[in-house]
Design an enzyme around this catalytic site. Structure first.
Site, PDB file in Angstrom:
ATOM      1  N   ASP A   1     -15.396  43.524  -2.846  1.00 26.33           N
ATOM      2  CA  ASP A   1     -13.880  43.897  -1.971  1.00 26.33           C
ATOM      3  C   ASP A   1     -13.722  42.422  -1.733  1.00 26.33           C
ATOM      4  O   ASP A   1     -14.532  41.120  -1.982  1.00 26.33           O
ATOM      5  CB  ASP A   1     -13.867  44.572  -0.156  1.00 26.33           C
ATOM      6  CG  ASP A   1     -12.853  45.468  -0.255  1.00 26.33           C
ATOM      7  OD1 ASP A   1     -11.701  44.723  -1.261  1.00 26.33           O
ATOM      8  OD2 ASP A   1     -12.872  46.510   0.323  1.00 26.33           O
TER       9      ASP A   1
ATOM     10  N   ASP B   1      -5.040  50.507  -2.056  1.00 29.06           N
ATOM     11  CA  ASP B   1      -5.337  51.667  -0.783  1.00 29.06           C
ATOM     12  C   ASP B   1      -4.321  52.467  -0.801  1.00 29.06           C
ATOM     13  O   ASP B   1      -5.102  53.535   0.020  1.00 29.06           O
ATOM     14  CB  ASP B   1      -5.307  50.513   0.217  1.00 29.06           C
ATOM     15  CG  ASP B   1      -7.008  49.479   0.469  1.00 29.06           C
ATOM     16  OD1 ASP B   1      -7.284  49.940  -0.727  1.00 29.06           O
ATOM     17  OD2 ASP B   1      -6.421  48.752   0.986  1.00 29.06           O
TER      18      ASP B   1
END
Length: 707
Positions: free
Chosen positions: A437, A504
């Site tokens: 990430d 997301d």
């Protein structure tokens, strides 16, 4: 001359290049695009676009008054370098590669330009500039630029936000410069992704287009410029911060690869070219397992018995890879602390990660783990010990975002520390997969090791080197690129990873558009697409399981749902979707992505067609209420025209009639009748108006033996 000299399909872009008769000046690119977009003139390139051409490197010295392709100046020597006039020293033209080397003695610069033909028909180019003079050459920009024909009058690129990436936007091309700059230190959630010029009204299946993408995970720029003298040009390159590249004598700057594609069959033809190239990469996933990520199930609350229960249920429905997300490392009970302290927290995992990894693997699943190696929380042991290890312009600490700062990986001691910590964790348990990430933009990204000067370029190379080293040390691990969702998706990172986290946003209704347009660049098998909870965490919207599953179905299929809360009926239904995905995965992840155009804005159409035309899977997505009762025709391209096909429903399909519409036939959209590929391409099959938030999947399969 034409480059590349040969081609196998009409959608391959070519360059028509005119060499200087004296052999001194840089070649001029007369035309770029597909071989069928115009009638070729006697010299082998389209006569209608001959014009004056565009130099391989646009220079002010040749009466080019548009934005120069090379921008810079010299400090500490003769500053003739601000305006160059390169003379060719060598030209090497091979079957798939063209290299031109040129010098400007007065400027003290050497230029090497490379053009390469890629699988799928793409072309990529890059420049290398070397300072051969005294003093320091300060480079401020170096772009790769091609000409575009005058009939390409509309421009498409993308914008977006967190949980809303890659929203298409269109502009009319006018005289002057259009410039999109990305300054986040990554391609970004609202980044352009690519720029596409096309004929008026071009769509997914129609029109001639020419597109460009910068294969770089740092700052970048895209440019379109139309001049009354030279017409339209399209290009891009790295966006350099002030003072970021200063070349001493004998030092080089190598630009990122800038990748161009062209198509006479609209945006789908352009996407196919990029997807074909991606499928040729060494890192391309040969098999994409079905994933369960527990982030939206447990958040930071890691409890081994509960995770065991979720893993058991995951195995029951056919999950192939179980991923433990954020919260496993030292001090990480929420997002305010712990980043940078990459060791397993003994308070949560007293026996390390081996118990959960072993349990997952005993169930026949792979085990994956989340990292964010480039970041640090101020509340961490690492930051308290080394507060100077962050990217900053000086003593001032950059503004926090998501409670975190960015580590300066351009410093060797920082890079080595992060490398060794991550390597140690990956060596401590049987780990098959890493979700990497990157949740914070590179704000005020200077390096303390260089007096606070900009380090975005150096940081990008350090990220590549870090990932490359860990990949070499752990060759059995698959890697996913995530950056607040879809913030780092580019060909530079795809050369190193097997998967990207598309967004997301896991709400299936929003995901339809995000996945549709991310697919313009990225092949479907890379695009992480998960079945979310019944009530989406991001939007609060409640969506049916079949709609959620069908939305995720075509990509890198997975689940982001707390399966401990699912009923037995829901688990059985999910298991059926997983089994269906596995059955059709060879088609889904190797075929041509197609997006038939729908006259109804409430309906999206998309699918995939086998490369041999033997089968296809099409989705009719009813997003909302339609304004009419006409329904839509779904046209299926790339089938064998003379072959006969059977059409049947796949998966759960709501066939019920809506008001003043009709029930869909049980046997399939053609009620069991066989149809030729020619008819399916020209007319298609009809789907009546459906209820909102439903998907009808149709499998098209050849009804006769393959020839």
């Amino acid at each position: 001359m034409l480059f590349p000299p040969t081609t196998t399909t009409t959608d391959h872009p070519r360059l028509a290049i005119e060499l200087d008769p004296a052999g001194d000046l840089l070649p001029r690119i007369l035309w770029a695009g597909t071989t069928t977009s115009t009638t070729a003139g006697p010299s082998g390139y389209p006569s209608t676009f001959r014009g004056p051409g565009v130099p391989l490197l646009g220079e002010h010295a040749h009466e080019l008054f548009t934005r120069p392709h090379l921008r810079g100046h010299r400090v500490g020597g003769s500053d003739a370098a601000w305006s160059t006039r390169f003379l060719v020293q060598d030209l090497d033209a091979g079957d798939s590669r063209l290299v031109v080397t040129a010098e400007d003695d007065a400027a003290g610069l050497r230029l090497t330009t490379e053009l390469e033909a890629l699988p799928g028909g793409l072309l990529r180019g890059r420049h290398t500039v070397r300072s051969t003079g005294a003093g320091t050459y300060v480079l401020t920009g170096l772009d790769v630029v091609l000409p575009a024909s005058d009939d390409l009058v509309e421009l498409l690129d993308f914008t977006g936000r967190h949980e809303g990436e890659r929203t298409p936007q269109r502009h009319t091309v006018t005289d002057g410069l259009w410039l999109r700059e990305g300054r986040e230190g990554r391609p970004g959630l609202g980044g352009a992704t690519m720029a596409v010029l096309g004929t008026r009204g071009f769509g997914t299946r129609s029109g001639t287009v020419l597109g460009v993408h910068v294969a770089w995970s740092g700052n970048s720029c895209f440019r379109v410029e139309r001049s009354p003298d030279l017409g339209t040009t399209l290009g891009g390159g790295e966006l350099l911060q002030p003072g970021e590249v200063a070349l001493g004598t004998g030092e080089d700057y190598v630009s990122p690869w800038v990748v161009f594609g062209a198509s006479d069959s609209g945006l789908d033809g352009l996407a196919e070219a990029f997807h074909t190239y991606e499928r040729s990469l060494a890192a391309h996933p040969t098999h994409q397992p079905v994933v369960l990520n527990v982030w939206e199930a447990v958040w930071f609350d890691h409890d081994l018995p509960r995770l065991h229960e979720i893993a058991d249920r995951a195995a029951r429905v056919g999950i192939e890879r179980f991923v433990l997300d954020d919260g496993w490392f030292h001090g990480r009970r929420d997002d305010t602390a712990g980043l940078g302290d990459w060791w397993v927290d003994p308070d949560v995992w007293p026996e390390g990660l081996t118990p959960i990894a072993d349990h997952v693997r005993s169930l026949g699943m792979e085990f994956g783990l989340w990292f964010e190696p480039e970041m640090v929380n101020p509340d961490s042991e690492l930051f308290r010990t080394h507060p100077d290890w962050i990217l900053a312009t000086g003593a001032r600490v950059p503004q926090l975002h998501r409670n975190q700062l960015v580590l300066d990986l351009s410093r060797e001691e920082v890079w080595q520390h992060v490398h060794d910590r991550v390597h140690a964790v990956l060596s401590s348990a049987p780990i098959d997969y890493v979700k990497w990430d990157h949740n914070r933009e590179l704000l005020e990204a200077g390096s303390g090791a260089r007096g606070g000067s900009s380090a975005v370029r150096a940081q990008t190379f350090a990220f590549y080197r870090l990932l490359d080293s860990l990949r070499e040390l752990h060759p059995g691990i698959d890697w996913e690129s995530c950056a607040s969702g879809g913030g780092r998706i580019d060909l530079g990172v795809l050369e190193r990873t097997q998967r990207v986290w598309t967004s997301d946003m896991t709400d299936a209704l929003a995901r339809q558009h995000i996945q549709r347009w991310t697919g313009q660049l990225v092949a479907p098998e890379y695009l992480g697409a998960h079945v979310s909870s019944p009530v989406a965490h991001q939007s609060g919207r409640t969506l049916p399981l079949d709609f959620r599953a069908a939305t995720a179905f075509f990509g890198a299929f997975g689940v982001e749902w707390d399966l401990s809360t699912a009923t037995d009926d829901e688990l059985d239904a999910l298991a059926a979707w997983v089994a269906l995905h596995k059955q059709l995965r060879p088609l889904l992840h190797t075929g041509r992505m197609v997006r038939p155009e729908s006259p109804d804005p409430a309906v999206l159409l998309h699918g995939v067609v086998a490369t041999d035309g033997a089968e296809a899977l099409l989705a009719h997505v009813q997003l909302d209420e339609s304004a009419s009762n006409r329904g839509v025709l779904v046209r299926v391209p790339h089938l064998v025209p003379e072959a006969t096909y059977e059409l049947r429903w796949v998966g759960p399909v709501d066939r019920r009639a809506t008001s003043r519409s009709v029930e869909m036939p049980e046997a399939g959209p053609t009620a069991g009748a066989q149809v030729t590929g020619a008819v399916l391409a020209a007319r298609g099959y009809w789907i009546p108006r459906r209820r909102p938030e439903t998907v009808a999947l149709v499998h098209v399969e050849r009804a006769e033996p393959r020839q």
